[in-house]
Design a protein around this motif. Structure first.
Motif, PDB file in Angstrom:
ATOM      1  N   THR A 230     -35.004  49.601  13.495  1.00 46.57           N
ATOM      2  CA  THR A 230     -34.333  50.888  13.384  1.00 46.57           C
ATOM      3  C   THR A 230     -33.396  50.871  12.179  1.00 46.57           C
ATOM      4  O   THR A 230     -33.040  49.803  11.672  1.00 46.57           O
ATOM      5  CB  THR A 230     -33.521  51.208  14.663  1.00 46.57           C
ATOM      6  OG1 THR A 230     -32.888  52.470  14.521  1.00 46.57           O
ATOM      7  CG2 THR A 230     -32.475  50.143  14.926  1.00 46.57           C
ATOM      8  N   SER A 231     -33.026  52.050  11.738  1.00 50.67           N
ATOM      9  CA  SER A 231     -32.065  52.163  10.635  1.00 50.67           C
ATOM     10  C   SER A 231     -30.683  52.572  11.139  1.00 50.67           C
ATOM     11  O   SER A 231     -29.769  52.774  10.345  1.00 50.67           O
ATOM     12  CB  SER A 231     -32.558  53.200   9.618  1.00 50.67           C
ATOM     13  OG  SER A 231     -32.714  54.471  10.242  1.00 50.67           O
ATOM     14  N   MET A 232     -30.528  52.694  12.465  1.00 51.35           N
ATOM     15  CA  MET A 232     -29.265  53.104  13.069  1.00 51.35           C
ATOM     16  C   MET A 232     -28.625  51.915  13.773  1.00 51.35           C
ATOM     17  O   MET A 232     -29.243  51.293  14.632  1.00 51.35           O
ATOM     18  CB  MET A 232     -29.511  54.233  14.078  1.00 51.35           C
ATOM     19  CG  MET A 232     -28.253  54.832  14.674  1.00 51.35           C
ATOM     20  SD  MET A 232     -27.316  55.854  13.514  1.00 51.35           S
ATOM     21  CE  MET A 232     -28.506  57.160  13.174  1.00 51.35           C
ATOM     22  N   PRO A 233     -27.392  51.531  13.417  1.00 53.45           N
ATOM     23  CA  PRO A 233     -26.765  50.367  14.052  1.00 53.45           C
ATOM     24  C   PRO A 233     -26.416  50.619  15.508  1.00 53.45           C
ATOM     25  O   PRO A 233     -26.551  51.734  16.021  1.00 53.45           O
ATOM     26  CB  PRO A 233     -25.500  50.156  13.206  1.00 53.45           C
ATOM     27  CG  PRO A 233     -25.197  51.513  12.663  1.00 53.45           C
ATOM     28  CD  PRO A 233     -26.530  52.167  12.411  1.00 53.45           C
ATOM     29  N   ARG A 234     -25.944  49.568  16.155  1.00 51.91           N
ATOM     30  CA  ARG A 234     -25.573  49.655  17.566  1.00 51.91           C
ATOM     31  C   ARG A 234     -24.302  50.483  17.742  1.00 51.91           C
ATOM     32  O   ARG A 234     -23.505  50.637  16.805  1.00 51.91           O
ATOM     33  CB  ARG A 234     -25.355  48.249  18.122  1.00 51.91           C
ATOM     34  CG  ARG A 234     -24.189  47.490  17.486  1.00 51.91           C
ATOM     35  CD  ARG A 234     -24.185  46.030  17.902  1.00 51.91           C
ATOM     36  NE  ARG A 234     -23.142  45.278  17.207  1.00 51.91           N
ATOM     37  CZ  ARG A 234     -21.952  44.994  17.729  1.00 51.91           C
ATOM     38  NH1 ARG A 234     -21.650  45.422  18.941  1.00 51.91           N
ATOM     39  NH2 ARG A 234     -21.064  44.284  17.047  1.00 51.91           N
ATOM     40  N   ALA A 235     -24.127  51.000  18.942  1.00 50.17           N
ATOM     41  CA  ALA A 235     -22.886  51.681  19.273  1.00 50.17           C
ATOM     42  C   ALA A 235     -21.812  50.637  19.536  1.00 50.17           C
ATOM     43  O   ALA A 235     -22.047  49.647  20.230  1.00 50.17           O
ATOM     44  CB  ALA A 235     -23.075  52.564  20.505  1.00 50.17           C
ATOM     45  N   SER A 236     -20.632  50.852  18.972  1.00 49.67           N
ATOM     46  CA  SER A 236     -19.563  49.868  19.115  1.00 49.67           C
ATOM     47  C   SER A 236     -18.222  50.592  19.064  1.00 49.67           C
ATOM     48  O   SER A 236     -17.811  51.071  18.005  1.00 49.67           O
ATOM     49  CB  SER A 236     -19.653  48.815  18.002  1.00 49.67           C
ATOM     50  OG  SER A 236     -18.628  47.863  18.118  1.00 49.67           O
ATOM     51  N   TYR A 237     -17.549  50.689  20.200  1.00 51.20           N
ATOM     52  CA  TYR A 237     -16.293  51.430  20.267  1.00 51.20           C
ATOM     53  C   TYR A 237     -15.251  50.801  19.339  1.00 51.20           C
ATOM     54  O   TYR A 237     -15.010  49.599  19.359  1.00 51.20           O
ATOM     55  CB  TYR A 237     -15.765  51.466  21.697  1.00 51.20           C
ATOM     56  CG  TYR A 237     -14.515  52.302  21.830  1.00 51.20           C
ATOM     57  CD1 TYR A 237     -14.604  53.689  21.894  1.00 51.20           C
ATOM     58  CD2 TYR A 237     -13.261  51.709  21.853  1.00 51.20           C
ATOM     59  CE1 TYR A 237     -13.463  54.470  21.993  1.00 51.20           C
ATOM     60  CE2 TYR A 237     -12.115  52.475  21.952  1.00 51.20           C
ATOM     61  CZ  TYR A 237     -12.219  53.857  22.018  1.00 51.20           C
ATOM     62  OH  TYR A 237     -11.092  54.626  22.103  1.00 51.20           O
ATOM     63  N   GLY A 238     -14.638  51.638  18.521  1.00 47.80           N
ATOM     64  CA  GLY A 238     -13.633  51.166  17.587  1.00 47.80           C
ATOM     65  C   GLY A 238     -14.205  50.587  16.312  1.00 47.80           C
ATOM     66  O   GLY A 238     -13.458  50.318  15.376  1.00 47.80           O
ATOM     67  N   ASP A 239     -15.491  50.354  16.268  1.00 49.28           N
ATOM     68  CA  ASP A 239     -16.182  49.833  15.082  1.00 49.28           C
ATOM     69  C   ASP A 239     -15.495  48.589  14.508  1.00 49.28           C
ATOM     70  O   ASP A 239     -15.061  48.584  13.349  1.00 49.28           O
ATOM     71  CB  ASP A 239     -16.266  50.934  14.020  1.00 49.28           C
ATOM     72  CG  ASP A 239     -17.229  50.580  12.889  1.00 49.28           C
ATOM     73  OD1 ASP A 239     -18.133  49.748  13.124  1.00 49.28           O
ATOM     74  OD2 ASP A 239     -17.072  51.123  11.791  1.00 49.28           O
TER      75      ASP A 239
END
Length: 330
Positions: A230-239
């Motif tokens: 995929t070209s979309m990274p993982r979800a990560s609160y606060g990055d």
């Protein structure tokens, strides 16, 4: 130059300009009483050309066809920034995003400045083999953005930022068509632009996945399982790993081809012994656009400021308008 009894017209203009003593905001020590110091030390050279062609291939009493086209370009190069070789301009805009521009001797004015990316880490093993950490010392994991380590020191930080292109197009212009059949006239105008870049700040907010705000449907394609392509990274609160840092993820091509306007006119003369001449018409503007830009419209102006050219904070796209009217001469 006009040829064949004005059936073919060709025009060419070349220009060059030398702008000097431009006002620059330089950083100085607070010892001088201010962090900023304004001085007339900038120099920018600009060269470009505009070429035009008009062809009238068919002309009779009942028919008249005219086709025209223009192409233009303007290339600006920074020649001097005073005592500096480059200047980074920080901009905090919508939702406190951290966009940056760079002015560097030998480059175009106001180029986007950020990180380069090379996809997403598909697996934990890929991330481990890369061995990269961010400026806080945190190691990148599967599903994170694979930032390019420009200086090969194993750390993704300010030293890895590069120019990401300019909002100024390589060339631009238009195509015009006029067809007359007896009293009917059809006029159409097409505009195009090639080579300019756009910072899609709206998409950056809608694909951040670092808070509980609404997101676009594109994040449904985010990385979720080991080995996912995929070209979309993982979800990560606060990055915490900085996947949403200002990078080429958010810089898109601003190329477009637009049907700027089309108009159909009917001309008439001597009507009811009262009207000498006139016409009725129906016209439309912005009927369609061809572009790969994911925002609303690649042709916009967010601000009058030169250093904000190419910043798209959800400006309303030009509307499709349809008009009908008439002109009468008594």
């Amino acid at each position: 130059m006009a040829l064949l009894e004005n059936r073919i017209n060709v025009g060419f203009n070349f220009f060059t300009s030398h702008a000097y003593d431009l006002l620059l905001n330089s950083n100085v020590s607070a010892v001088y009483g201010s962090y900023n110091y304004y001085e007339n030390s900038g120099t920018i050279n600009t060269t470009g050309f505009e070429a035009s062609l008009r062809v009238n291939p068919y002309h009779t009493k009942d028919w008249d066809i005219v086709l025209g086209a223009t192409i233009a370009t303007a290339k600006s190069t920074i020649k001097s920034l005073g005592n500096n070789s480059s200047m980074v301009i920080n901009y905090t805009g919508f939702n406190n995003d951290d966009a940056q521009m760079i002015m560097a001797v030998g480059s175009k004015p106001y180029e986007f400045y950020g990180y380069q990316t090379n996809g997403i880490y598909r697996t934990a093993e890929e991330a481990k083999q890369a061995g990269l950490v961010n400026s806080s010392g945190d190691a990148y994991q599967a599903g994170d953005v694979r930032f390019v380590d420009v200086n090969h020191d194993g750390i993704i930080n300010e030293q890895d930022k590069v120019s990401l292109g300019s909002s100024m197009p390589d060339f631009y212009g238009g195509i015009n068509l006029s067809v007359r059949f007896k009293q009917f006239v059809l006029d159409a105008n097409v505009a195009y632009s090639v080579g300019g870049k756009v910072y899609n700040a709206t998409r950056r907010q809608l694909e951040s996945m670092d808070n509980f705000y609404n997101q676009s449907a594109a994040v449904l394609n985010r990385w979720q399982v080991e080995g996912q392509e995929t070209s979309m990274p993982r979800a990560s609160y606060g990055d915490p790993l900085g996947n949403n840092n200002f990078s080429d993820r958010w810089i898109e091509k601003g190329d477009y081809l637009k049907l700027r306007s089309v108009k159909l006119t009917y001309n008439f003369e001597k009507l009811f012994n009262l009207i000498r001449s006139g016409n009725v018409y129906v016209a439309a503007e912005n009927l369609f656009s061809l572009t790969k830009y994911l925002g609303g419209d690649p042709e916009f102006a967010y601000s009058y400021s030169e250093n904000l050219r190419g910043f798209d904070y959800a400006k309303t796209a030009l509307p499709i308008t349809i008009k009908a009217g008439f002109n009468i001469n008594f």
